[in-house]
Design a protein around this motif. Structure first.
Motif, PDB file in Angstrom:
ATOM      1  N   GLU A   1     -59.865 -52.307 -89.185  1.00 43.46           N
ATOM      2  CA  GLU A   1     -59.928 -52.908 -90.510  1.00 43.46           C
ATOM      3  C   GLU A   1     -60.685 -52.027 -91.507  1.00 43.46           C
ATOM      4  OE1 GLU A   1     -61.063 -57.194 -92.604  1.00 43.46           O
ATOM      5  OE2 GLU A   1     -61.634 -56.799 -90.522  1.00 43.46           O
ATOM      6  N   GLY A   2     -60.055 -51.823 -92.637  1.00 41.60           N
ATOM      7  CA  GLY A   2     -60.671 -51.033 -93.693  1.00 41.60           C
ATOM      8  C   GLY A   2     -60.306 -49.564 -93.668  1.00 41.60           C
ATOM      9  N   ASP A   3     -59.975 -49.064 -92.480  1.00 41.33           N
ATOM     10  CA  ASP A   3     -59.624 -47.646 -92.342  1.00 41.33           C
ATOM     11  C   ASP A   3     -58.133 -47.432 -92.124  1.00 41.33           C
ATOM     12  OD1 ASP A   3     -62.241 -46.673 -92.608  1.00 41.33           O
ATOM     13  OD2 ASP A   3     -62.657 -47.005 -90.479  1.00 41.33           O
ATOM     14  N   PHE A   4     -57.487 -48.384 -91.460  1.00 42.56           N
ATOM     15  CA  PHE A   4     -56.090 -48.214 -91.091  1.00 42.56           C
ATOM     16  C   PHE A   4     -55.286 -49.464 -91.418  1.00 42.56           C
ATOM     17  CE2 PHE A   4     -58.589 -45.500 -88.325  1.00 42.56           C
ATOM     18  CZ  PHE A   4     -57.956 -44.280 -88.486  1.00 42.56           C
ATOM     19  N   THR A   5     -54.031 -49.241 -91.774  1.00 37.46           N
ATOM     20  CA  THR A   5     -53.079 -50.337 -91.952  1.00 37.46           C
ATOM     21  C   THR A   5     -52.307 -50.501 -90.660  1.00 37.46           C
ATOM     22  OG1 THR A   5     -52.845 -49.849 -94.302  1.00 37.46           O
ATOM     23  CG2 THR A   5     -51.120 -51.183 -93.277  1.00 37.46           C
ATOM     24  N   ALA A   6     -52.316 -51.709 -90.105  1.00 36.39           N
ATOM     25  CA  ALA A   6     -51.624 -51.990 -88.847  1.00 36.39           C
ATOM     26  C   ALA A   6     -50.302 -52.684 -89.148  1.00 36.39           C
ATOM     27  CB  ALA A   6     -52.496 -52.865 -87.954  1.00 36.39           C
ATOM     28  N   THR A   7     -49.194 -52.014 -88.856  1.00 38.04           N
ATOM     29  CA  THR A   7     -47.872 -52.576 -89.111  1.00 38.04           C
ATOM     30  C   THR A   7     -47.216 -52.944 -87.789  1.00 38.04           C
ATOM     31  OG1 THR A   7     -47.613 -51.197 -91.078  1.00 38.04           O
ATOM     32  CG2 THR A   7     -45.615 -52.158 -90.145  1.00 38.04           C
ATOM     33  N   PRO A   8     -46.824 -54.202 -87.600  1.00 41.48           N
ATOM     34  CA  PRO A   8     -46.177 -54.610 -86.346  1.00 41.48           C
ATOM     35  C   PRO A   8     -44.833 -53.899 -86.160  1.00 41.48           C
ATOM     36  CG  PRO A   8     -46.910 -56.522 -87.585  1.00 41.48           C
ATOM     37  CD  PRO A   8     -47.015 -55.347 -88.515  1.00 41.48           C
ATOM     38  N   GLN A   9     -44.598 -53.490 -84.927  1.00 42.37           N
ATOM     39  CA  GLN A   9     -43.308 -52.927 -84.531  1.00 42.37           C
ATOM     40  C   GLN A   9     -42.839 -53.696 -83.299  1.00 42.37           C
ATOM     41  OE1 GLN A   9     -41.599 -50.248 -86.109  1.00 42.37           O
ATOM     42  NE2 GLN A   9     -43.091 -50.721 -87.676  1.00 42.37           N
ATOM     43  N   GLY A  10     -42.290 -54.869 -83.515  1.00 43.53           N
ATOM     44  CA  GLY A  10     -41.983 -55.729 -82.385  1.00 43.53           C
ATOM     45  C   GLY A  10     -43.186 -56.615 -82.080  1.00 43.53           C
ATOM     46  N   PRO A  11     -43.120 -57.396 -81.015  1.00 43.20           N
ATOM     47  CA  PRO A  11     -44.146 -58.414 -80.757  1.00 43.20           C
ATOM     48  C   PRO A  11     -45.534 -57.881 -80.407  1.00 43.20           C
ATOM     49  CG  PRO A  11     -42.554 -58.304 -78.963  1.00 43.20           C
ATOM     50  CD  PRO A  11     -41.996 -57.468 -80.058  1.00 43.20           C
ATOM     51  N   ARG A  12     -45.634 -56.691 -79.783  1.00 43.13           N
ATOM     52  CA  ARG A  12     -46.954 -56.238 -79.329  1.00 43.13           C
ATOM     53  C   ARG A  12     -47.270 -54.789 -79.705  1.00 43.13           C
ATOM     54  NH1 ARG A  12     -45.509 -59.240 -74.686  1.00 43.13           N
ATOM     55  NH2 ARG A  12     -44.989 -57.360 -73.535  1.00 43.13           N
ATOM     56  N   TYR A  13     -46.452 -54.147 -80.486  1.00 44.22           N
ATOM     57  CA  TYR A  13     -46.710 -52.767 -80.864  1.00 44.22           C
ATOM     58  C   TYR A  13     -47.253 -52.728 -82.287  1.00 44.22           C
ATOM     59  CZ  TYR A  13     -43.847 -51.355 -76.816  1.00 44.22           C
ATOM     60  OH  TYR A  13     -43.349 -51.177 -75.560  1.00 44.22           O
ATOM     61  N   LEU A  14     -48.240 -51.859 -82.514  1.00 42.40           N
ATOM     62  CA  LEU A  14     -48.832 -51.705 -83.841  1.00 42.40           C
ATOM     63  C   LEU A  14     -48.851 -50.228 -84.232  1.00 42.40           C
ATOM     64  CD1 LEU A  14     -51.930 -54.116 -83.694  1.00 42.40           C
ATOM     65  CD2 LEU A  14     -49.825 -54.448 -85.020  1.00 42.40           C
ATOM     66  N   GLU A  15     -48.279 -49.938 -85.386  1.00 38.72           N
ATOM     67  CA  GLU A  15     -48.328 -48.590 -85.945  1.00 38.72           C
ATOM     68  C   GLU A  15     -49.535 -48.514 -86.867  1.00 38.72           C
ATOM     69  OE1 GLU A  15     -44.930 -45.631 -87.501  1.00 38.72           O
ATOM     70  OE2 GLU A  15     -45.064 -47.495 -88.626  1.00 38.72           O
ATOM     71  N   MET A  16     -50.431 -47.584 -86.600  1.00 44.78           N
ATOM     72  CA  MET A  16     -51.703 -47.493 -87.306  1.00 44.78           C
ATOM     73  C   MET A  16     -51.716 -46.249 -88.202  1.00 44.78           C
ATOM     74  SD  MET A  16     -52.977 -50.152 -85.762  1.00 44.78           S
ATOM     75  CE  MET A  16     -54.733 -50.187 -86.044  1.00 44.78           C
ATOM     76  N   VAL A  17     -51.794 -46.494 -89.517  1.00 43.94           N
ATOM     77  CA  VAL A  17     -51.716 -45.421 -90.514  1.00 43.94           C
ATOM     78  C   VAL A  17     -52.939 -45.512 -91.422  1.00 43.94           C
ATOM     79  CG1 VAL A  17     -50.326 -44.435 -92.373  1.00 43.94           C
ATOM     80  CG2 VAL A  17     -49.197 -45.555 -90.440  1.00 43.94           C
ATOM     81  N   PRO A  18     -53.551 -44.384 -91.782  1.00 44.56           N
ATOM     82  CA  PRO A  18     -54.710 -44.441 -92.682  1.00 44.56           C
ATOM     83  C   PRO A  18     -54.407 -45.203 -93.965  1.00 44.56           C
ATOM     84  CG  PRO A  18     -54.481 -42.237 -91.774  1.00 44.56           C
ATOM     85  CD  PRO A  18     -53.257 -42.999 -91.360  1.00 44.56           C
ATOM     86  N   VAL A  19     -55.337 -46.043 -94.377  1.00 50.17           N
ATOM     87  CA  VAL A  19     -55.183 -46.793 -95.625  1.00 50.17           C
ATOM     88  C   VAL A  19     -54.945 -45.810 -96.770  1.00 50.17           C
ATOM     89  CG1 VAL A  19     -56.439 -48.191 -97.310  1.00 50.17           C
ATOM     90  CG2 VAL A  19     -56.529 -48.792 -94.885  1.00 50.17           C
ATOM     91  N   GLY A  20     -53.957 -46.123 -97.603  1.00 56.85           N
ATOM     92  CA  GLY A  20     -53.618 -45.253 -98.725  1.00 56.85           C
ATOM     93  C   GLY A  20     -52.414 -44.385 -98.476  1.00 56.85           C
ATOM     94  N   SER A  21     -51.961 -44.335 -97.225  1.00 59.84           N
ATOM     95  CA  SER A  21     -50.737 -43.594 -96.898  1.00 59.84           C
ATOM     96  C   SER A  21     -49.686 -44.592 -96.415  1.00 59.84           C
ATOM     97  CB  SER A  21     -50.990 -42.555 -95.802  1.00 59.84           C
ATOM     98  OG  SER A  21     -51.776 -41.492 -96.274  1.00 59.84           O
ATOM     99  N   ASP A  22     -48.508 -44.516 -96.991  1.00 54.32           N
ATOM    100  CA  ASP A  22     -47.374 -45.285 -96.484  1.00 54.32           C
ATOM    101  C   ASP A  22     -46.101 -44.712 -97.095  1.00 54.32           C
ATOM    102  OD1 ASP A  22     -47.060 -46.394 -99.072  1.00 54.32           O
ATOM    103  OD2 ASP A  22     -48.138 -48.227 -98.540  1.00 54.32           O
ATOM    104  N   LYS A  23     -44.981 -45.267 -96.697  1.00 56.49           N
ATOM    105  CA  LYS A  23     -43.698 -44.749 -97.172  1.00 56.49           C
ATOM    106  C   LYS A  23     -43.545 -44.899 -98.674  1.00 56.49           C
ATOM    107  CE  LYS A  23     -41.109 -45.355 -92.848  1.00 56.49           C
ATOM    108  NZ  LYS A  23     -39.855 -45.851 -92.246  1.00 56.49           N
ATOM    109  N   ALA A  24     -44.131 -45.952 -99.243  1.00 56.73           N
ATOM    110  CA  ALA A  24     -44.034 -46.171-100.685  1.00 56.73           C
ATOM    111  C   ALA A  24     -44.797 -45.106-101.455  1.00 56.73           C
ATOM    112  CB  ALA A  24     -44.552 -47.558-101.037  1.00 56.73           C
ATOM    113  N   GLU A  25     -45.989 -44.747-100.974  1.00 55.56           N
ATOM    114  CA  GLU A  25     -46.765 -43.708-101.656  1.00 55.56           C
ATOM    115  C   GLU A  25     -46.020 -42.387-101.643  1.00 55.56           C
ATOM    116  OE1 GLU A  25     -49.549 -43.871-103.478  1.00 55.56           O
ATOM    117  OE2 GLU A  25     -49.352 -46.041-103.240  1.00 55.56           O
ATOM    118  N   GLY A  26     -45.303 -42.124-100.564  1.00 54.81           N
ATOM    119  CA  GLY A  26     -44.491 -40.910-100.507  1.00 54.81           C
ATOM    120  C   GLY A  26     -43.426 -40.901-101.591  1.00 54.81           C
ATOM    121  N   ILE A  27     -42.795 -42.057-101.799  1.00 55.49           N
ATOM    122  CA  ILE A  27     -41.785 -42.169-102.851  1.00 55.49           C
ATOM    123  C   ILE A  27     -42.406 -41.933-104.226  1.00 55.49           C
ATOM    124  CG2 ILE A  27     -40.272 -43.806-104.049  1.00 55.49           C
ATOM    125  CD1 ILE A  27     -39.616 -45.013-101.300  1.00 55.49           C
TER     126      ILE A  27
END
Length: 268
Positions: free
Chosen positions: A173-199
């Motif tokens: 919490e606070g450092d990473f955004t946790a995005t669910p990928q199915g019921p038990r998988y979590l993709e952890m990306v630094p806060v401030g980075s995501d596909k939208a920011e790339g766009i």
């Protein structure tokens, strides 16, 4: 083509370019993307994968650039426009925390994929094999990662039924955004980075107006990308959660869905 008339289309990979069930890329998809570019428009991959795990067959389709690792690295015409990796000291901290929690995880850098054999599971073992099969450089962490210069951009936690998901979320919490990928998988990306920011970065850098931006995806980790554009396209097989944010749903990957979508918007 004038940048005001040029369109830019962002493509997810898994379930969008590559069919999830058969792992094939339809020839119609390859031809449609090449026609898109021949018409003067821009084609970008926008993926959770880092460059290390994008197969040659995908690169050979031909793209103007890549938003990789959920926006942590951006490439255009062979040049790196943006780069963000987790500092080495933080990476070491993450490795030890996940060891303490006992959660199987793979860690993605631009030039390699890492795993920790001290926290293995059948699912992680299969992922390691899959990365090796597509030619990725895959390495196990040593007992003391602090004695290396290891650094990565994001990590992917493959929780089992009894793993401490709440402990993981509290740590992240606070450092990473946790995005669910199915019921038990979590993709952890630094806060401030995501596909939208790339766009948004590429819009500003290349001078592409908002109304000329399109995105095509299929899963919940595409939500940021789909919300960021006025022309959001869902694949024929997709997570129901993305549909409210899409203006069009195309056909399945194997039923010429990419070609159908680009034709629908008059891009080819």
């Amino acid at each position: 083509m004038n940048s005001k008339n040029r369109k830019i289309v962002f493509f997810d990979i898994d379930g969008t370019i590559v069919d999830g069930a058969t792992h094939t890329i339809p020839e119609s998809t390859v031809e449609a993307i090449r026609r898109l570019r021949a018409n003067g428009h821009l084609a970008f991959l926008n993926t959770g994968r880092t460059m290390a795990s994008i197969e040659k067959r995908i690169l050979d389709i031909g793209f103007d650039g890549y938003v990789c690792g959920c926006g942590t690295h951006i490439y255009y015409e062979g040049e790196t426009l943006y780069s963000r990796s987790i500092p080495h000291e933080k990476c070491v901290e993450i490795i030890y925390e996940l060891r303490k929690l006992g959660i199987p995880t793979f860690f993605e850098a631009q030039d390699a994929v890492y795993y920790d054999s001290r926290c293995m599971s059948p699912a992680l073992g299969q992922s390691v094999s899959n990365f090796q099969d597509v030619g990725s450089r895959v390495s196990d962490f040593p007992e003391k990662p602090e004695e290396t210069d290891v650094s990565f951009d994001k990590f992917f936690c493959m929780l089992r039924e009894n793993d401490d998901a709440e402990g993981l979320r509290a740590y992240a919490e606070g450092d990473f955004t946790a995005t669910p990928q199915g019921p038990r998988y979590l993709e952890m990306v630094p806060v401030g980075s995501d596909k939208a920011e790339g766009i948004r970065f590429l819009q500003k850098t290349l001078g592409i107006p908002d109304e000329n931006c399109y995105a095509i995806g299929d899963s919940e980790n595409d939500l940021a990308m789909l919300k960021a554009v006025p022309h959001a396209i869902a694949m024929g097989v997709c997570a129901p959660a993305i549909l409210p944010y899409c203006s069009y749903q195309t056909g399945k990957v194997t039923e010429d869905g990419i070609c159908q979508a680009l034709e629908h918007y008059g891009l080819i």
